[in-house]
Design an enzyme around this catalytic site. Sequence first.
Site, PDB file in Angstrom:
ATOM      1  N   GLU A 172       0.824  -1.202   0.000  1.00  0.00           N
ATOM      2  CA  GLU A 172       0.000   0.000   0.000  1.00  0.00           C
ATOM      3  C   GLU A 172       0.861   1.256   0.000  1.00  0.00           C
ATOM      4  OE1 GLU A 172      -3.813   2.162   1.101  1.00  0.00           O
ATOM      5  OE2 GLU A 172      -3.056   0.744  -0.370  1.00  0.00           O
ATOM      6  N   THR A 228      -4.930   8.684  -3.469  1.00  0.00           N
ATOM      7  CA  THR A 228      -4.468   8.882  -2.097  1.00  0.00           C
ATOM      8  C   THR A 228      -3.190   9.713  -2.059  1.00  0.00           C
ATOM      9  OG1 THR A 228      -5.464   6.782  -1.423  1.00  0.00           O
ATOM     10  CG2 THR A 228      -3.782   7.707   0.032  1.00  0.00           C
TER      11      THR A 228
END
Length: 334
Positions: free
Chosen positions: A149, A202
């Site tokens: 991630e 993000t």
Amino acid sequence: MARRGLANWPARGRRKGTRLEKVKAYAPASIGNIGPGFDVLGMAIQGMGDIVEVRKRSAMGVRICGVAGTSWRLSSDPDKNTAGIAAARTLEMIGCEEGVELFLHKQIPPASGLGSSAASAVAAAYATNFLYGCPLDNYQLIHAATVAEACVSGGFFADNTATSLLGGATLTRSTSPLEVVPLGTIPEAWIVLVRPELEVLTRKARSILPRRIPLEGFVANLANSCAIVAAFLRQDLDLLSRSIDDRVIEPLRSKLIPGFLEAKEAAMGKGAKGVSLSGAGPSLFSITDDPSKARAIGEAMVNAFHKKGMKASFFLTQMEPQGARLLPLEENRA
């Protein structure tokens, strides 16, 4: 790597002596931050998740055979896809001299604020670990998925990966060393998710955040984050609903979402006690105890976005208690 918090949460295993060549794992979507708990709190949700099929191969390393279920051109380069990175990290941690082939079924829209990249990473790590006999525990799997991630998000945080693996809500007390505290669920909670047709990466949403914040905002978010933890411990849905109030990050990130303020105002007008961004956005969420009220809140928010010229849809769901798990090979739904 710390073992507190999940000491009694070993990775779910399989019978010794069985030899598998292929498995399929599902990992649910999640709401990162739960409002004020930036990078710390997360909550898994039902009805939406990513699926990864993993097959053994004799050659070392990871190969991604395909990606289905999304119009996004997700990379099939295993070094640029969170599923591939997580699988490779899992193999490395196992010390495996073989490799895996992956096929990714995307059911969470990328760049939606619903833990899409985290779910792909969790499903890949979980399936790879299971395929090779489950030598890694849940902390190690969270670590492998969080490393993946971090490669796409620009930060090492486990609010989505931990909840997607474990289910329920989680508190990440520390990332170095990693320490995650499971908080469980509040079963009667109904969650309204509203997703405008907009993509917010993000990495971009993190890039606009300041290095310093006002003390007043810090205190407000700290109080609300503590109240959310207390709400789970006390099973107090009303307290949870009131506490999803972010005074620091939301005012900045909401500028990336046309119609955000109008949608939030519309939700409050229909009785919502709290509305906030899901993760980095653009999805928004609210929590109530009444599915009919939840539907009215969702419709009001969607209409508010429409008035601003923004297409949007809403989805009613509840907290997912289970987290990552295996699926029969013929199924593509959890």
